[in-house]
Write a protein that holds these residues in place. Structure first.
Motif, short mmCIF file in Angstrom:
data_model
loop_
_atom_site.label_atom_id
_atom_site.label_comp_id
_atom_site.label_asym_id
_atom_site.label_seq_id
_atom_site.Cartn_x
_atom_site.Cartn_y
_atom_site.Cartn_z
N ALA A 1 5.01 3.98 0.19
CA ALA A 1 3.65 4.99 0.72
C ALA A 1 3.02 4.15 -1.01
O ALA A 1 2.39 4.46 -1.12
CB ALA A 1 3.42 6.24 0.72
N GLN A 2 3.84 3.35 -1.66
CA GLN A 2 3.07 2.81 -2.75
C GLN A 2 2.25 1.68 -2.30
O GLN A 2 2.58 0.53 -1.46
CB GLN A 2 4.40 2.25 -3.37
N ALA A 3 0.59 1.62 -2.95
CA ALA A 3 0.30 0.77 -2.12
C ALA A 3 0.57 -0.92 -3.14
O ALA A 3 1.39 -0.86 -4.28
CB ALA A 3 -1.31 1.32 -2.79
N LEU A 4 0.09 -2.01 -2.24
CA LEU A 4 0.91 -3.03 -2.84
C LEU A 4 -0.10 -4.18 -2.76
O LEU A 4 -1.38 -3.89 -1.94
CB LEU A 4 2.05 -3.66 -1.83
N GLU A 5 0.22 -4.79 -4.03
CA GLU A 5 -1.30 -6.33 -4.03
C GLU A 5 -0.74 -6.98 -3.10
O GLU A 5 0.45 -6.48 -2.28
CB GLU A 5 -0.78 -7.42 -5.45
N ALA A 6 -1.70 -8.18 -2.69
CA ALA A 6 -1.03 -8.53 -1.10
C ALA A 6 -0.20 -9.29 -1.84
O ALA A 6 0.68 -9.77 -0.56
CB ALA A 6 -2.72 -10.01 -1.49
N ASP A 7 0.69 -9.58 -2.21
CA ASP A 7 2.10 -10.47 -2.63
C ASP A 7 2.91 -9.67 -2.49
O ASP A 7 4.27 -9.72 -2.92
CB ASP A 7 1.25 -11.68 -3.82
N GLY A 8 2.73 -8.16 -2.59
CA GLY A 8 3.95 -7.61 -2.28
C GLY A 8 4.18 -7.55 -3.75
O GLY A 8 5.07 -5.94 -3.26
N ARG A 9 4.04 -7.18 -4.65
CA ARG A 9 3.89 -5.73 -5.79
C ARG A 9 2.98 -5.01 -5.93
O ARG A 9 2.31 -4.55 -5.25
CB ARG A 9 2.89 -6.81 -7.08
N VAL A 10 4.15 -3.99 -5.98
CA VAL A 10 3.74 -2.72 -6.65
C VAL A 10 3.27 -2.10 -7.30
O VAL A 10 2.86 -2.63 -8.47
CB VAL A 10 5.26 -1.61 -6.86
N ILE A 11 1.75 -1.52 -6.82
CA ILE A 11 0.46 -1.25 -8.03
C ILE A 11 0.71 0.55 -8.64
O ILE A 11 0.78 1.04 -7.66
CB ILE A 11 -1.18 -1.29 -7.30
N PRO A 12 1.34 0.03 -9.64
CA PRO A 12 1.17 1.79 -10.74
C PRO A 12 0.27 2.30 -10.14
O PRO A 12 -0.32 2.59 -10.57
CB PRO A 12 1.84 1.14 -11.74
N GLY A 13 1.23 3.60 -9.34
CA GLY A 13 0.39 4.86 -9.29
C GLY A 13 -0.95 4.51 -8.82
O GLY A 13 -1.52 6.14 -8.12
#
Lengths: 170, 102
Positions: free
Chosen positions: A89-101
């Motif tokens: 359930a971690q939000a991702l940037e469009a390229d798939g990288r995790v957005i911390p927190g």
């Protein structure tokens, strides 16, 4: 109509079409003409000749009292998609990288699409299986809610926030 | 869980996530216009959706504009079509006025 009565919302009721038109603020002349054209076009439960045709469930409007729901406005049902997340359930940037927190669940998240299926209304997808557990978090002990405006919509606190899938920042 | 018409469904959660850099997925589905006619005050609880197929729906001119038995998506589309043609009419009549003045 019982629901509207329970909500204290008006369902306009009148013994004549002219009276009903006045209640809902439309031209009585145009409204009576519309109903009369519609009634004239009703053939075996449809109105093939009416502008526009009605394919089924057409019955003549001729026995008072007449009812109207008005005014109505558009209510959005769903977006189909939402915030990109991973299996935690971690939000991702469009390229798939995790957005911390930043976590997202429920209707706000594109959970159904994460699982590779096209689903309608992905709200229950994560909410039913406990969003924070999936995220591997104990939000009550470790987390704090973001000061997002959306969060303040939910006075019942964290449980409601998670159920509705609004963003949780830890 | 029925979320249609809830006052919290404004998209601000999505906008905030976007501001934090999050990507959105599957939003093209929004264009399907899953938008239903709801009460102007009780937007979540007051939904005559089950009545609509049996009734006639009229616009402000007192005229029918859609096959009410076809469901709420065609109705939403028709509403937006009327809106677009209204805007187009406004802009063209403004253009016409402007060009007359010129």
């Amino acid at each position: 109509m019982q629901t509207f009565a329970r909500l204290g919302r008006p369902v306009h009721q009148a013994d004549s079409l002219e009276e009903l038109a006045a209640m809902i603020g439309v031209s009585a002349e145009a409204f009576v003409q519309t109903v009369s054209d519609f009634n004239a076009a009703v053939t075996e439960g449809a109105t093939p000749g009416a502008p526009p045709p009605k394919a089924t469930l057409a019955t003549r409007i001729e026995t008072p009292p007449f009812y109207a729901f008005s005014p109505l406005m558009p209510g959005i049902t769903l977006t189909f998609g939402g915030i990109m997340i991973n299996e935690r359930a971690q939000a991702l940037e469009a390229d798939g990288r995790v957005i911390p927190g930043l976590f997202a669940a429920g209707e706000g998240a594109a959970a159904a699409f994460f699982h590779g299926q096209i689903g309608i209304g992905n709200a229950p997808a994560l909410a039913d299986v406990d969003g924070p557990k999936i995220a591997g978090l104990d939000p009550v002990a470790n987390g704090r809610l973001g000061d997002f405006q959306a969060v303040s919509h939910f006075p019942d606190g964290l449980a409601t926030v998670l159920r509705h899938g609004i963003l949780l920042v830890v | 869980m029925m979320v249609r018409g809830i006052k919290h469904a404004t998209g601000d959660g999505l906008l905030m996530a976007q501001r934090a850099g999050a990507g959105l997925k599957g939003m093209g589905g929004l264009m399907a216009l899953h938008i239903a006619a709801v009460d102007g005050v009780e937007t979540a609880a007051g939904q005559p959706a089950r009545v609509v197929p049996y009734a006639i729906s009229i616009n402000r001119d007192g005229k029918r504009f859609v096959d009410e038995s076809a469901g709420y998506v065609p109705m939403a589309r028709q509403c937006f079509r009327s809106l677009v043609s209204l805007l187009r009419w406004c802009s063209t009549s403004r253009c016409a006025k402007a060009s007359r003045r010129a």
